[in-house]
Scaffold this motif. Structure first.
Motif, PDB file in Angstrom:
ATOM      1  N   ARG A   1       0.853  -1.113   0.220  1.00 20.07           N
ATOM      2  CA  ARG A   1       0.023   0.092  -0.113  1.00 20.07           C
ATOM      3  C   ARG A   1       0.954   1.256  -0.069  1.00 20.07           C
ATOM      4  O   ARG A   1       0.621   2.145  -0.408  1.00 20.07           O
ATOM      5  CB  ARG A   1      -0.870   0.026   1.214  1.00 20.07           C
ATOM      6  N   GLU A   2       2.057   1.127   0.642  1.00 21.52           N
ATOM      7  CA  GLU A   2       2.907   2.269   0.877  1.00 21.52           C
ATOM      8  C   GLU A   2       4.058   2.419  -0.028  1.00 21.52           C
ATOM      9  O   GLU A   2       4.946   1.397   0.269  1.00 21.52           O
ATOM     10  CB  GLU A   2       3.278   2.398   2.244  1.00 21.52           C
ATOM     11  N   PRO A   3       4.193   2.915  -1.142  1.00 17.82           N
ATOM     12  CA  PRO A   3       5.205   3.179  -2.088  1.00 17.82           C
ATOM     13  C   PRO A   3       6.680   3.372  -1.341  1.00 17.82           C
ATOM     14  O   PRO A   3       7.653   2.881  -1.780  1.00 17.82           O
ATOM     15  CB  PRO A   3       4.901   4.063  -3.176  1.00 17.82           C
ATOM     16  N   SER A   4       6.444   4.359  -0.283  1.00 15.29           N
ATOM     17  CA  SER A   4       7.691   4.762   0.275  1.00 15.29           C
ATOM     18  C   SER A   4       8.555   3.541   1.209  1.00 15.29           C
ATOM     19  O   SER A   4       9.324   3.863   1.568  1.00 15.29           O
ATOM     20  CB  SER A   4       7.403   6.005   1.204  1.00 15.29           C
ATOM     21  N   LEU A   5       7.630   2.531   1.206  1.00 18.27           N
ATOM     22  CA  LEU A   5       8.167   1.640   2.198  1.00 18.27           C
ATOM     23  C   LEU A   5       8.736   0.120   1.370  1.00 18.27           C
ATOM     24  O   LEU A   5       9.050  -0.676   2.103  1.00 18.27           O
ATOM     25  CB  LEU A   5       7.178   1.016   3.316  1.00 18.27           C
ATOM     26  N   ARG A   6       8.398   0.371   0.130  1.00 19.57           N
ATOM     27  CA  ARG A   6       8.887  -0.746  -0.611  1.00 19.57           C
ATOM     28  C   ARG A   6      10.351  -1.211  -0.841  1.00 19.57           C
ATOM     29  O   ARG A   6      10.428  -2.334  -1.463  1.00 19.57           O
ATOM     30  CB  ARG A   6       7.984  -0.629  -2.200  1.00 19.57           C
ATOM     31  N   ARG A   7      10.982  -0.490   0.098  1.00 17.71           N
ATOM     32  CA  ARG A   7      12.219  -0.791  -0.063  1.00 17.71           C
ATOM     33  C   ARG A   7      12.409  -2.310   0.766  1.00 17.71           C
ATOM     34  O   ARG A   7      13.587  -3.068   0.673  1.00 17.71           O
ATOM     35  CB  ARG A   7      13.382   0.042   0.640  1.00 17.71           C
ATOM     36  N   HIS A   8      11.583  -2.644   1.463  1.00 17.93           N
ATOM     37  CA  HIS A   8      11.511  -3.932   2.252  1.00 17.93           C
ATOM     38  C   HIS A   8      11.052  -5.004   1.574  1.00 17.93           C
ATOM     39  O   HIS A   8      10.993  -6.292   2.012  1.00 17.93           O
ATOM     40  CB  HIS A   8      10.452  -3.875   3.669  1.00 17.93           C
ATOM     41  N   LEU A   9      10.491  -4.886   0.263  1.00 16.78           N
ATOM     42  CA  LEU A   9      10.100  -6.144  -0.675  1.00 16.78           C
ATOM     43  C   LEU A   9      11.281  -6.653  -1.399  1.00 16.78           C
ATOM     44  O   LEU A   9      12.175  -5.929  -1.874  1.00 16.78           O
ATOM     45  CB  LEU A   9       8.920  -5.389  -1.539  1.00 16.78           C
ATOM     46  N   PRO A  10      11.232  -7.892  -1.597  1.00 15.69           N
ATOM     47  CA  PRO A  10      10.594  -8.837  -0.976  1.00 15.69           C
ATOM     48  C   PRO A  10      10.796  -8.838   0.422  1.00 15.69           C
ATOM     49  O   PRO A  10      11.862  -8.968   0.777  1.00 15.69           O
ATOM     50  CB  PRO A  10      10.732 -10.132  -1.555  1.00 15.69           C
ATOM     51  N   LEU A  11       9.791  -9.066   1.152  1.00 12.61           N
ATOM     52  CA  LEU A  11       9.677  -9.195   2.821  1.00 12.61           C
ATOM     53  C   LEU A  11      10.440 -10.226   3.297  1.00 12.61           C
ATOM     54  O   LEU A  11      10.136 -11.471   2.747  1.00 12.61           O
ATOM     55  CB  LEU A  11       8.508  -9.004   3.314  1.00 12.61           C
ATOM     56  N   ARG A  12      11.563 -10.025   4.111  1.00 11.40           N
ATOM     57  CA  ARG A  12      12.281 -11.239   4.529  1.00 11.40           C
ATOM     58  C   ARG A  12      11.456 -11.785   5.829  1.00 11.40           C
ATOM     59  O   ARG A  12      10.885 -11.261   6.462  1.00 11.40           O
ATOM     60  CB  ARG A  12      13.717 -10.537   5.290  1.00 11.40           C
ATOM     61  N   VAL A  13      11.292 -13.178   5.587  1.00 13.76           N
ATOM     62  CA  VAL A  13      10.529 -14.029   6.538  1.00 13.76           C
ATOM     63  C   VAL A  13      11.490 -15.075   7.167  1.00 13.76           C
ATOM     64  O   VAL A  13      12.117 -15.714   6.304  1.00 13.76           O
ATOM     65  CB  VAL A  13       9.363 -14.629   5.767  1.00 13.76           C
ATOM     66  N   VAL A  14      11.507 -15.053   8.439  1.00 14.67           N
ATOM     67  CA  VAL A  14      12.478 -16.138   8.737  1.00 14.67           C
ATOM     68  C   VAL A  14      11.938 -17.206   9.564  1.00 14.67           C
ATOM     69  O   VAL A  14      10.951 -17.134  10.562  1.00 14.67           O
ATOM     70  CB  VAL A  14      13.580 -15.566  10.024  1.00 14.67           C
ATOM     71  N   PHE A  15      12.126 -18.643   9.192  1.00 14.31           N
ATOM     72  CA  PHE A  15      11.236 -19.531   9.893  1.00 14.31           C
ATOM     73  C   PHE A  15      12.350 -20.451  10.225  1.00 14.31           C
ATOM     74  O   PHE A  15      13.265 -21.089   9.672  1.00 14.31           O
ATOM     75  CB  PHE A  15      10.439 -20.229   8.568  1.00 14.31           C
ATOM     76  N   PHE A  16      12.359 -20.983  11.729  1.00 15.79           N
ATOM     77  CA  PHE A  16      12.959 -21.780  12.435  1.00 15.79           C
ATOM     78  C   PHE A  16      12.175 -22.995  12.455  1.00 15.79           C
ATOM     79  O   PHE A  16      10.940 -23.184  13.182  1.00 15.79           O
ATOM     80  CB  PHE A  16      13.582 -21.542  13.699  1.00 15.79           C
ATOM     81  N   ASP A  17      12.470 -24.289  11.411  1.00 14.55           N
ATOM     82  CA  ASP A  17      11.762 -25.244  11.535  1.00 14.55           C
ATOM     83  C   ASP A  17      12.195 -26.145  12.700  1.00 14.55           C
ATOM     84  O   ASP A  17      13.293 -26.569  12.952  1.00 14.55           O
ATOM     85  CB  ASP A  17      12.267 -26.072  10.228  1.00 14.55           C
ATOM     86  N   GLU A  18      11.219 -26.640  13.686  1.00 17.16           N
ATOM     87  CA  GLU A  18      11.185 -27.241  14.951  1.00 17.16           C
ATOM     88  C   GLU A  18      11.372 -28.749  14.648  1.00 17.16           C
ATOM     89  O   GLU A  18      11.203 -29.516  15.816  1.00 17.16           O
ATOM     90  CB  GLU A  18      10.645 -26.824  15.951  1.00 17.16           C
ATOM     91  N   GLU A  19      11.285 -29.156  13.446  1.00 15.12           N
ATOM     92  CA  GLU A  19      11.386 -30.560  13.191  1.00 15.12           C
ATOM     93  C   GLU A  19      10.205 -31.408  13.456  1.00 15.12           C
ATOM     94  O   GLU A  19       9.636 -31.981  12.814  1.00 15.12           O
ATOM     95  CB  GLU A  19      12.715 -31.299  13.860  1.00 15.12           C
ATOM     96  N   ALA A  20       9.856 -31.470  14.805  1.00 19.02           N
ATOM     97  CA  ALA A  20       8.515 -32.118  15.253  1.00 19.02           C
ATOM     98  C   ALA A  20       7.174 -31.499  14.889  1.00 19.02           C
ATOM     99  O   ALA A  20       6.488 -30.924  15.972  1.00 19.02           O
ATOM    100  CB  ALA A  20       8.504 -32.744  16.652  1.00 19.02           C
TER     101      ALA A  20
END
Length: 462
Positions: free
Chosen positions: A79-98
Motif C-alpha cells: 500500500r505504501e510506495p515509500s516502504l517498498r524498499r523492504h520488498l520482497p519481505l524477509r521471512v525467517v522460519f526456524f523449523d522445529e522438526e517435530a
C-alpha cells in the motif's frame, strides 16, 4: 487517517478497568480505549516500524499469529510506495522438526510468494525438554540424532548460520540468543513478532509498561545469555498485533482471504478449542499440557516424536498431573519445612540443572524480602509481592527455564484489599496451629496477623 468511531464505542482514552473484571492493574499502565479498530491500529504500527528501521523481517512460525503479522506487513508494504524498499519481505522460519506436515506445506506456500524472501532454517537450536528432568534440553535437526529425526530434511533447508556454533551441543544457541546473528550492524533491524497480550499475563504486562511505542522493545540478550550470543545494539522486537484477540486473528483471516496453516482445521475437527491449538512441538513447560493433542491430530509425526526426546512417554500419560507440576500439588509432609520440601524437588533435576533451578528460586525469594519482612505462606500470595510457597514449588518441579512464570501475576485476579484478607487469614491460622517454624522464615513471625495490614486496607471498625 480517520478518527471517526463507530456508534457505541467508548471515548478514546477511557479506562477499561471497570469493564474488564479479569484485569486488575498492578505496577503498570491501565488499559485504555483506542480511537480505531485493531486492524487499523496494527497497520499504523507496522508502517511506523517499517519506516523507522533500515531493515525488517517477520519471525515466522507457521502459526496463526505470525500469519497475521506477515499479512499486515505485506498489506502495508504493497500500500505504501515509500516502504517498498523492504520488498520482497524477509521471512525467517526456524523449523522445529517435530511439526505437522500441514505446517511444512503452509510454510512452503508462503515461500513461493513473489513478495516474500523466505529463510528456512533447520538448525539444532536449543529447546526446552520439560518431559524429563534428567534431559532438560533437546536440539531439532541435531546431526548426531539424524536417525531419530521426525521428518526428512526439507529441500529448502538452510543448515548453517554464520556465528551459530554446532559443537559441542551445549554451546548451541536458543532462538532468543541467536537473534543478534540475524541483524548485523550497522543497519537497524526490526524483528516483527506475533506476540499478543491475551496469551499470557507476562505478555500483557510487557506492553503496559510504557505509554509511547509500547510495542517496540530493544533486543536484550543479557538474561540467560549464552557465550556465542551477540548483540550489536541495532535490533528491536516489534509486536504490531499485541492487542488482538484470537477472534480478531481468525476474523482477519476470513475477511481478507488469507492463506493459513490447515493444521488448525484438523485441531478444530478434533474438538480442540482455539486456546488449546498449537502447531509447534509441545515439549516446553507450558505447552506440555497439550502434548496429547499431537497423538490425536497428527499421528504420523507423533509416531516419530514418541522416540525423539527422553521422557515423552511419561509426559503423554502424566503431563496434566501433579507429577509435572500441573493439577493438584503434592502435599508437604507434616513437620518438614517448606525450604526442605522445595529442595527435595530441586534435587530431582540433573546435577547440571539443579543450580539453575535453585538460583531462580533464590532470586524470587530475595525479591520478596527486598520488599517486605513478612513471611512467605503456603497458599496465600503476599499482597506486595505475589509470592507463596505453592508458586516456589511449581518452579522447583517444572524448572521455569524461560522465566515465563512471575509471582506478581498471582495478584492480578483480585484487589489488594482481598489479597490482604486472604493473606492475614492464612497467617492467623498458621499462628494458631503452631506451624510457623515450617515456613522457614528468617525472622520472628508477627504475633498479630491483622496488625500488619496497611491502614488503607483495613476494614473499618464499627
Amino acid at each position: 487517517m480517520t478518527t471517526d468511531q463507530p456508534d457505541g464505542w467508548l471515548p478514546e482514552g477511557q479506562r477499561l478497568d471497570v469493564y474488564d473484571t479479569d484485569y486488575v492493574p498492578k505496577q503498570n499502565r491501565p488499559r485504555l480505549a483506542a480511537r480505531a479498530d485493531v486492524w487499523t491500529m496494527a497497520c499504523e504500527r507496522m508502517a511506523y516500524v517499517l519506516d523507522t528501521h533500515d531493515r525488517a523481517f517477520v519471525s515466522f512460525s507457521g502459526g496463526k499469529d505470525s500469519t497475521a503479522v506477515l499479512n499486515v506487513a505485506l498489506h502495508v508494504l504493497n500500500r505504501e510506495p515509500s516502504l517498498r524498499r523492504h520488498l520482497p519481505l524477509r521471512v525467517v522460519f526456524f523449523d522445529e522438526e517435530a511439526i505437522p506436515q500441514e505446517t511444512e506445506d503452509y510454510v512452503r506456500r508462503v515461500g513461493q510468494r513473489d513478495d516474500v524472501s523466505l529463510e528456512w532454517y533447520c538448525l539444532p537450536v536449543q529447546h526446552r525438554n520439560a518431559c524429563s528432568r534428567r534431559s532438560p534440553y533437546w536440539w531439532p535437526w541435531a546431526p548426531e540424532d539424524e536417525a531419530k529425526w521426525c521428518r526428512p530434511l526439507p529441500p529448502e533447508a538452510l543448515t548453517s548460520l554464520p556465528g551459530f556454533p554446532l559443537w559441542p551441543p551445549e554451546a548451541r544457541l536458543t532462538i532468543p540468543n541467536l537473534n543478534g546473528l540475524l541483524g548485523p550492524a550497522p543497519h537497524t533491524t526490526a524483528c516483527l513478532m506475533g506476540i499478543r497480550a491475551q496469551e499470557s499475563l507476562i505478555r500483557a504486562h510487557a506492553v503496559r509498561l510504557r505509554s509511547v511505542d509500547n510495542y517496540i522493545v530493544k533486543y536484550d540478550n543479557s538474561k540467560n545469555r549464552q557465550a556465542a550470543s551477540v548483540n550489536h545494539g541495532n535490533m528491536w522486537k516489534a509486536y504490531p498485533i499485541y492487542d488482538w484477540r484470537t477472534e480478531d486473528v481468525w476474523a482477519a483471516t476470513r475477511l481478507h482471504g488469507w492463506d493459513y496453516n490447515k493444521a488448525y482445521d484438523l485441531m478444530e475437527m478434533a474438538g480442540i478449542g482455539p486456546s488449546g491449538q498449537r502447531c509447534s512441538p509441545a515439549f516446553g513447560e507450558e505447552p506440555l499440557q497439550k502434548i496429547h493433542m499431537y497423538a490425536q491430530c497428527f499421528p504420523d509425526v507423533w509416531g516419530r516424536m514418541a522416540e525423539r526426546v527422553p521422557g515423552i512417554g511419561a509426559a503423554y500419560r502424566y503431563a496434566r498431573t501433579e507429577l509435572y507440576g500441573y493439577g493438584g500439588k503434592p502435599p508437604k509432609p507434616p513437620g518438614q519445612t517448606w525450604p526442605e520440601f522445595i529442595a527435595h524437588y530441586v534435587r530431582k533435576h540433573g546435577p547440571d540443572v539443579q543450580p539453575k533451578v535453585a538460583g531462580r528460586i533464590a532470586d524470587v525469594m530475595a525479591r520478596h524480602y527486598r520488599k517486605t519482612a513478612h513471611p512467605i505462606l503456603p497458599k496465600a500470595p503476599h499482597p506486595d509481592t505475589g509470592l507463596n510457597w505453592s508458586f516456589l514449588l511449581t518452579l522447583a518441579m517444572r524448572g521455569d527455564f524461560k522465566q515465563r512464570r512471575q509471582e506478581s501475576n498471582q495478584l492480578m485476579s483480585k484487589s489488594t484489599a482481598e489479597h490482604w484478607t486472604r493473606y492475614t487469614t492464612e497467617l492467623a491460622q498458621v499462628l494458631a496451629d503452631g506451624t510457623g517454624p515450617e515456613l522457614g522464615h528468617p525472622r520472628p513471625l508477627p504475633t498479630d496477623a491483622y496488625a500488619i495490614v496497611p491502614d488503607q486496607y483495613k476494614e473499618p471498625t464499627q
